[in-house]
Design a protein around this motif. Structure first.
Motif, PDB file in Angstrom:
ATOM      1  N   THR A 134       0.835  -1.201   0.000  1.00 39.41           N
ATOM      2  CA  THR A 134       0.000   0.000   0.000  1.00 39.41           C
ATOM      3  C   THR A 134       0.873   1.256   0.000  1.00 39.41           C
ATOM      4  N   GLY A 135       2.180   1.070  -0.119  1.00 42.99           N
ATOM      5  CA  GLY A 135       3.076   2.221  -0.193  1.00 42.99           C
ATOM      6  C   GLY A 135       3.514   2.763   1.152  1.00 42.99           C
ATOM      7  N   GLU A 136       3.107   2.097   2.229  1.00 44.24           N
ATOM      8  CA  GLU A 136       3.527   2.537   3.559  1.00 44.24           C
ATOM      9  C   GLU A 136       4.958   2.074   3.830  1.00 44.24           C
ATOM     10  N   ALA A 137       5.746   2.951   4.438  1.00 47.18           N
ATOM     11  CA  ALA A 137       7.106   2.571   4.833  1.00 47.18           C
ATOM     12  C   ALA A 137       7.036   1.583   5.992  1.00 47.18           C
ATOM     13  N   VAL A 138       7.775   0.501   5.891  1.00 50.04           N
ATOM     14  CA  VAL A 138       7.767  -0.513   6.948  1.00 50.04           C
ATOM     15  C   VAL A 138       9.079  -0.541   7.723  1.00 50.04           C
ATOM     16  N   LEU A 139      10.127  -0.002   7.129  1.00 55.37           N
ATOM     17  CA  LEU A 139      11.470  -0.164   7.678  1.00 55.37           C
ATOM     18  C   LEU A 139      12.357   0.883   7.037  1.00 55.37           C
ATOM     19  N   SER A 140      13.250   1.459   7.830  1.00 55.15           N
ATOM     20  CA  SER A 140      14.176   2.443   7.274  1.00 55.15           C
ATOM     21  C   SER A 140      15.502   2.318   8.002  1.00 55.15           C
ATOM     22  N   PHE A 141      16.589   2.409   7.260  1.00 51.83           N
ATOM     23  CA  PHE A 141      17.899   2.356   7.920  1.00 51.83           C
ATOM     24  C   PHE A 141      18.946   3.061   7.060  1.00 51.83           C
ATOM     25  N   VAL A 142      20.020   3.454   7.735  1.00 53.23           N
ATOM     26  CA  VAL A 142      21.168   4.051   7.047  1.00 53.23           C
ATOM     27  C   VAL A 142      22.300   3.038   7.063  1.00 53.23           C
ATOM     28  N   ARG A 143      22.992   2.931   5.951  1.00 54.79           N
ATOM     29  CA  ARG A 143      24.245   2.169   6.004  1.00 54.79           C
ATOM     30  C   ARG A 143      25.296   2.869   5.167  1.00 54.79           C
ATOM     31  N   TRP A 144      26.544   2.536   5.451  1.00 51.34           N
ATOM     32  CA  TRP A 144      27.625   3.129   4.666  1.00 51.34           C
ATOM     33  C   TRP A 144      28.627   2.044   4.310  1.00 51.34           C
ATOM     34  N   VAL A 145      29.060   2.145   3.063  1.00 54.56           N
ATOM     35  CA  VAL A 145      29.922   1.110   2.503  1.00 54.56           C
ATOM     36  C   VAL A 145      31.087   1.768   1.777  1.00 54.56           C
ATOM     37  N   MET A 146      32.228   1.087   1.796  1.00 55.32           N
ATOM     38  CA  MET A 146      33.366   1.550   1.011  1.00 55.32           C
ATOM     39  C   MET A 146      33.260   0.891  -0.360  1.00 55.32           C
ATOM     40  N   VAL A 147      33.186   1.724  -1.403  1.00 56.18           N
ATOM     41  CA  VAL A 147      32.949   1.229  -2.752  1.00 56.18           C
ATOM     42  C   VAL A 147      34.150   1.574  -3.629  1.00 56.18           C
ATOM     43  N   ALA A 148      34.540   0.650  -4.496  1.00 59.31           N
ATOM     44  CA  ALA A 148      35.659   0.885  -5.407  1.00 59.31           C
ATOM     45  C   ALA A 148      35.306   1.934  -6.458  1.00 59.31           C
ATOM     46  N   LYS A 149      36.309   2.696  -6.889  1.00 61.32           N
ATOM     47  CA  LYS A 149      36.144   3.558  -8.058  1.00 61.32           C
ATOM     48  C   LYS A 149      36.484   2.739  -9.306  1.00 61.32           C
ATOM     49  N   ARG A 150      35.755   3.002 -10.380  1.00 71.67           N
ATOM     50  CA  ARG A 150      36.075   2.331 -11.642  1.00 71.67           C
ATOM     51  C   ARG A 150      37.279   3.039 -12.272  1.00 71.67           C
ATOM     52  N   ASP A 151      37.204   4.365 -12.250  1.00 68.01           N
ATOM     53  CA  ASP A 151      38.222   5.200 -12.889  1.00 68.01           C
ATOM     54  C   ASP A 151      38.904   6.024 -11.804  1.00 68.01           C
ATOM     55  N   HIS A 152      40.131   5.619 -11.450  1.00 65.89           N
ATOM     56  CA  HIS A 152      40.811   6.284 -10.339  1.00 65.89           C
ATOM     57  C   HIS A 152      41.096   7.752 -10.633  1.00 65.89           C
TER      58      HIS A 152
END
Lengths: 366, 366, 366
Positions: A134-152
Motif C-alpha cells: 500500500t506504499g507505507e514505509a515498513v522499515l528504514s535504515f542508514v548504512r555506509w559502505v566503502m565502494v571501489a572507483k572504476r576510474d581512479h
C-alpha cells in the motif's frame, strides 16, 4: 554492449540520488518456515498465529529481521556489489509490522559521499527504506559502505558525511498496531522474566551454540535475494582476500537473535537497530555463541503493558560466552558481531497455562 | 514377492502405453519459498503478488521451471529409474500458468522404442503431460532415455523413432491468461531492456557464479519428489561410474535461469523449452556460471505488449563466461548444460518508480 | 542470577508434575514444503489437497511425523536438555489430524522417576501431549530419558515406574474425521497393494538409500524448534562422547518413513507408534536404508474401507537391506532405528486413472 550489470562504482553515486531497487517480493509463510528452520527461531508471537491473536494482532507477524534482510537484500545490487567493505549501519527503525502475504519494494537515497585519500575508493552513505503493497514505509535504515572507483582518475566529489544518531530515540519506537501485552502468556512464551525483571548493566550468557554450514547460509542469503558474490562463489573467493566464501553478516544477526531466546524469551520485537559492527568475517564451520547486556531501559509513552530494552548482543565463534568476550578484550579475535538494538518486552502478562492448574518448575539458573 | 519396485526395464515398455504417474502434489507458497531460496530467483512476476497483479494476473504464478521439475519428478519412478542416460528432451510447452494451491498429476505415453545394437539397452521416447486439479494440461514435453534391459535375450521391438520439432513454433507459445505488459514496471523489475532492445546473435555474459552444496541439490530434488538414486545415495554412487552423487540436471537449469536474471531480467516467463543437453555431469562443489545468446525473436499474433525471444543458455563450471564457452570449443570440458528455450518478454512497460520522481542511475555495463 | 536456562536436572522433577512447554507454534504449508523437501515424502494424502479431498478430508493434512517432531521438540528444553540418553518411547497415539494453519502447544506430566544406582543420574518418565488452537489433544506419547543429577548428594525419590503397553490397542486407533477410502485412487497413489494384500510376517526391502548432510538434519531439527545441543554444536560435540554432531533420532524415523513408500505406498497414516529404539547414533555422511515387516493386521470396528497394519521398520546405515538386518544379528552394528507402529491402509480404492483408459504397467518386483 552487454546487458548484464556489474553494479555501481563510487563515481556512479551522487548526493540526493534516489535509487529504486529491484526486485519486488511477497513474503509468505513459506519464507517464514525457512527462516524458522535456518535459525531455530522460538519467539512466540512470530511462531504462533494463536499466540499472536491473543496479543491483539491479526496473526503471527513476519520476524523483523527477516523483513530487514529482504529489504537489505534489495539494496545490494545497486549499492554494495562493488563494496570493499560494509562499514556500518545506523538508525534502523521498524515502522510497521509485516504480515505473510504482504509485498515489499525498497528504495535508497544517497545521503553522503566521501572519497578516500587513496583515490581508489570512497564511502557511500545511503538511507534505504522498505515499503509494503500500500506504499507505507515498513522499515528504514542508514548504512555506509566503502565502494571501489572504476576510474581512479575521476575527481572526488565534495565530501558530505551525514550526522547520524548514536541510538534511536525510545520515543520513536513503534509498538505494532493492535498489540496489547495483557494477553501475552509468559508461561507459554518460555520465561517468567518481563521488562521490570531486567536491570541496566545486567549481562546474560545465552549458553547455546550453533555451527554454520555452507548450504545454510547460502540458502538464507538467496532467500533474501541478496546477490553479493562473496557469499556464493567459491571460485572467486578462493582467489580473494579471505580464500573462501564469507557468511552474510545478517545471518549472524539472526543466529544471535535466535540464540538470545535463552535469557530474553520475552524480547518480543526488535523495534530498532541502533548500530552494529561485523567485527570479523564468518565462514562455514564456525560455531556461534553470544551474550547480551542491558544498555538501557525506557518506558513507552502511554503504554504500561510494554517497555523498551536497549540491548547489546555480542556474537563470537568457537567458544562459549561465560567470560562475556568483547571486541577490544582478550578474546576479541573471536568476536564476529557487536550489535546495539531496542527490543520491546511486555511489562504485564497472563500466566494462562499456570492458571489452568499447570505449575511451571523453577527455572534452572546454572 | 516383495512389494517394492525397482522400476521399469526396456522390455516393460510398449508403443502407445499410457503410464499414469504417482504422486499427486499441491504446489504451495512453501514450495515457492524453497525454490526461491535454492536458486536466488529474482524474476519479479514470480516474486511478488503485487507486481503480478499489476500485470493482470491474480497473484504470483509458480515459476515454470518449478512446475517442470515437479511434473518431471513424477515420471522418474516409471520411466527413468533404470536409465543408463537421459539423452534429451524436446517440444516442452507451458500450456497454462500454475498458481500456489493448485494440485498436479502427470501421465506419460510411450511414443518411441528402439533397442540398441548391444541388445543390453534400448531407447524409450515418452511424451509426459502435467495436469492441474481441474484436469487441464499445464505442461507437456518429450524426453528420451536409454534404459537397461532386464533380460538381454528378449527380442527387440520394431524400432519406432518419433519425429520431433527442432523448436516449438512461436505461434504455439502461450501467454498466461490475463497477462498484460502495460502494467509491467521495468524499473522495479530491475532492467530497462525490453524485447525490442535485444538483437538476434547478441550474447550476454551473466557474470555471477554460484557454488553447489550436496544439501542444496538433495533438498531441491526431493522437493520435486524425484527419486533417481544417483542424486541421493553416496554409497551406491561411490561404487558407480562417477564415484559420487550427481546433481539433477534440472537443478543446473534453474541455477542458470536464476543467474541469467543479470542481463535478462525482463525474460518474464519460460514459454517453451526447445531442447537441452546435459553435456557433463555436475557434482557438489562445482561453481556454476552461464551465458546466453539470442537465437531468434518473434512477435506474437495479436499482441503488441509482449514478444518471444528464443534463447540459448550455456552453463559451465568453475570459470566465468567472458569467452562464451561452448560444448565443442576449447573450454567444452567445463560445459554442463546447453539449453534452447523461448522466453516471453514485454515490449512495453511502465516506469512507475521513475514517474514517482525516482531516477534510475545509468546501468553499468562493465 | 542469569536469566538463561540450562534445563532441568533429575532432582528438578517430581511425580505428577505438570510441565507446560514453550513455544506455541503454527504449522503452515511452508513447514510442510520443508518437511517434504527434507525427506522426499510421497504419501499422496499429505502431498495433494485434491487427492485428500477425494478421500473426504478438507485438504492435505500435516504429516503425522511432522506433528510428532513439533510436539516432541517443545518438550526438549524442559525434559531432555540434560539427558544422558533418550531411552525409549511408547503409547504414542495420533488423536486428531492436524491441518496447515493450526496452532499447537504441548504439555508433559511426570509419570515415573527412578534414580540409578550410581546416584549420578535418574530416569524420568513423562507423558507429553500436544494440543491444537481449540484445546483438543492431537497427539500423546510417553517417553523416558536418563537425566543427570546436578547435586549427586540429593536423596533419591521413591522409585515409580509406570506400566506401559507393549503396543497400542488397535481399537484405540483413530481414523481421521471425514476420511473414506472409497475415493482413494491407488493408481495415483503409486501402488495397487492394499490392506488385504499384506500378510503377517511379510518382509519388504525398501531398496532406496539416502545420504544425510549436516545442513539437512540441522535445518530439520530447528524446524521442529528442538534445542538439543548435540545436533547443532560441533565444538561441544567434538569434546564429547561421539566426537561430532549427532542426528536427531526423529530425522531417521522420517527418512525411513519416506523410503518405506517404496513397498508401503498406501500406508496412508501413521496412527500410533508402539515403541522405538535408536540402536546406534547417526551422523552426517551416513546413508540410510530400511526394511519393514508386517507384525500384525487388524480390521477396524465399523470400517470396511480401511484397516490397520502393525509394522516394524528397521533402518540401517551404509548398506542395503536385502538380508533384513536386525539389531541382534550379524549386521547389528549398522542398525540405527528399530520402530514398531500402526499404519492405516485402505482396503478398498478407486482406480480412476485406470478407468480413464490408462493401463498401469505391471510392477517390477526385482
Amino acid at each position: 554492449m552487454t546487458k548484464s550489470s556489474s553494479g555501481n562504482f563510487f563515481e556512479d553515486f551522487r548526493l540526493g540520488q534516489q535509487l529504486p531497487h529491484a526486485v519486488p517480493r511477497t513474503i509468505t509463510t513459506g519464507d517464514v518456515a525457512l527462516y524458522s528452520a535456518l535459525y531455530g527461531m522460538r519467539f512466540p508471537i512470530q511462531s504462533s498465529d494463536a499466540f499472536a491473536r491473543a496479543t491483539g494482532l491479526s496473526r503471527a507477524p513476519v520476524d523483523n529481521l527477516l523483513l530487514f534482510h529482504v529489504i537489505f537484500g534489495k539494496s545490494v545490487p545497486d549499492i554494495s556489489l562493488n563494496a570493499v567493505a560494509n562499514l556500518g549501519y545506523a538508525d534502523c527503525r521498524l515502522l510497521r509490522p509485516a504480515y505473510p502475504g504482504d509485498s515489499f519494494t525498497a528504495r535508497s537515497e544517497v545521503i553522503g559521499l566521501r572519497e578516500n585519500g587513496s583515490g581508489k575508493t570512497g564511502i557511500v552513505y545511503v538511507r534505504s527504506t522498505g515499503f509494503n503493497q500500500t506504499g507505507e514505509a515498513v522499515l528504514s535504515f542508514v548504512r555506509w559502505v566503502m565502494v571501489a572507483k572504476r576510474d581512479h582518475g575521476r575527481p572526488a566529489p565534495d565530501p558530505v558525511v551525514p550526522s547520524l544518531p548514536s541510538a534511536v530515540d525510545a520515543a520513536a519506537l513503534v509498538v505494532p498496531d493492535g498489540f496489547n501485552a495483557s494477553g501475552y502468556d509468559r508461561v507459554l512464551a518460555g520465561s517468567l522474566d518481563l521488562f521490570d525483571d531486567y536491570a541496566i548493566g545486567e549481562r546474560i550468557d545465552h549458553i547455546d551454540g550453533m555451527t554454520i554450514e555452507e548450504a545454510e547460509h547460502q540458502i538464507a542469503t538467496r532467500l533474501y535475494q541478496n546477490t553479493a558474490k562473496g557469499h556464493f562463489d567459491a571460485v572467486v573467493q578462493r582467489a580473494g582476500r579471505f580464500g573462501r566464501r564469507i557468511v552474510y553478516g545478517g545471518h549472524i544477526m539472526s543466529l544471535a537473535r535466535s540464540l538470545s531466546f535463552n535469557g530474553l524469551a520475552n524480547a518480543a520485537f526488535i523495534a530498532a537497530i541502533n548500530g552494529g559492527r561485523h567485527v570479523n568475517p564468518t565462514a562455514a564451520g564456525d560455531t556461534i555463541y553470544c551474550w547480551s547486556e542491558v544498555l538501557d531501559k525506557q518506558a513507552l509513552a502511554g503504554r504500561d503493558d510494554v517497555g523498551a530494552l536497549r540491548l547489546r548482543t555480542v556474537a563470537v565463534k568457537d567458544h562459549g560466552c561465560e567470560a562475556f568476550p568483547a571486541p577490544d578484550a582478550d578474546e576479541g579475535a573471536s568476536v564476529l558481531l557487536d550489535v546495539d538494538y531496542w527490543a520491546l518486552m511486555p511489562r504485564t502478562a497472563l500466566d494462562t497455562a499456570a492458571s489452568n492448574g499447570v505449575a511451571r518448575p523453577p527455572a534452572t539458573h546454572a
